[in-house]
Enzyme design. Structure first.
Site: not given
Ligand code: SD4
Length: 337
Positions: A197, A225-228, A248-249, A251
């Protein structure tokens, strides 16, 4: 050697890389303007953003232009075109952008659009809303002149087909490029890259801060799915009076602690950007040490004066910085060795 590693190693060969110990309390400081972005490949993005900053442009424009470079890079498997698909084979992208005044836009789980960062900016500027998701986001993008494209490249399709053989929903969360020192003291990159990211922060010549974050998220994630990364406060936060941060990482863990906002709040109460990032990583580790051992999270932050710092859970995280006096990739200290 894969094309991407070749480009990276080639670039790094001519790049000054600072050691891990000099980037925490003694923050990387540079005269404004400057731009920083997560990971070594952020160099390519920074170079484009720099063109805007060097001509006294707005940090927000620099962020958008920079992010588009990574989104268009098909060799980056977790941003934009060429990003790994979800477990159903769909490339779904997340991005957000924010300026110094708290204006922000975000797009989540959008398909077929190569530059979600620009769609996020359009949402910010042209709608009364902040977030559009999925089909609604696609509809908005098409109405605003963006082209529908196939973002699944043959390479990423192949990787997905290979994954399908076992279909295990177990994202590998701590495999990334390791920046290591060779015997002759030069640096090189090794390892496989699983998360890529890009989070970007810029301070322009007028002292305006902006940030952006763009990703295809975890490889082979569940559909929807949605991350941070597109969540304002989690993957990115900007407060023009204080500073800005990005993450990053994994989420899910960043959302849980509203990571980037929390980093900015630490800066507000007097911590340097590097210390603020470290405090957040420590908080995450303290909550569940066992879990923390197997996940990577990296924070990158800047204060309004242009002091920069970062900290990660695991080693291997680095960031790229470009100012009028410096252009470098900086290895980041980590909680675990
Ligand atoms: C996510 N934070 O979707 C992103 C992934 C990431 O480096 O940062 N990868 O959870």
């Amino acid at each position: 050697m894969k094309r991407r590693s070749f480009i990276r190693n080639g670039l790094l060969a001519g790049t000054s890389i600072s050691s891990m110990s000099d980037n925490l309390s003694a923050a990387q400081s540079a005269a404004k303007p400057l731009i920083v972005s997560t990971w070594d490949f952020g160099r390519f993005a920074n170079a484009e953003g720099w063109k805007v900053l060097a001509s006294n442009g707005h940090a927000l424009d620099a962020i958008e232009q920079a992010a588009r470079v990574t989104e268009a890079d098909e060799s980056n498997k977790t941003v934009g075109y060429g990003g790994y698909p979800d477990r159903d084979g769909c490339v779904t992208l997340d991005a957000c952008i924010m300026d110094e005044a708290g204006n922000c836009g975000s797009v989540m789980a959008i398909e077929h659009i190569k530059h979600p960062i620009s769609v996020a900016r359009k949402i910010m500027e042209k709608t009364p809303h902040i977030i559009l998701v999925g089909d609604g986001a696609l509809q908005f993008a098409l109405e605003n002149g963006y082209k529908k494209e196939n973002l699944l490249t043959p390479d990423s399709k192949k990787a997905w087909e290979k994954w399908l053989k076992n279909s295990k929903y177990e994202p590998v969360i701590n495999i990334e490029n390791q920046l290591y020192k060779k015997q002759d003291n030069s640096f090189a990159l090794g390892g496989i890259n699983n998360h890529d990211t890009i989070g970007l922060l810029a301070l322009d010549a007028s002292g305006r801060l902006s940030g952006g974050c763009t990703t295809s998220g975890m490889a082979f994630k569940m559909h929807g799915r949605v991350g941070d990364s597109p969540v304002i406060g989690a993957g990115l936060f900007v407060d023009g009076e204080v500073g800005a941060a990005t993450a990053t990482g994994v989420g899910e863990e960043v959302i849980r602690c509203v990571g980037s906002h929390s980093v900015v709040e630490y800066i507000r109460i007097g911590f340097t950007p590097g210390q603020a990032c470290k405090k957040m990583v420590e908080r995450i580790a303290k909550r569940d040490l066992q879990k923390a051992k197997s996940l990577q999270i990296g924070f990158l932050a800047i204060d309004k004066l242009g002091n920069v710092g970062a900290f990660a859970m695991q080693k291997g995280f680095n960031y790229s910085l470009k100012s009028s006096t410096e252009e470098k990739v900086i290895a980041v200290e980590s909680y675990f060795d």
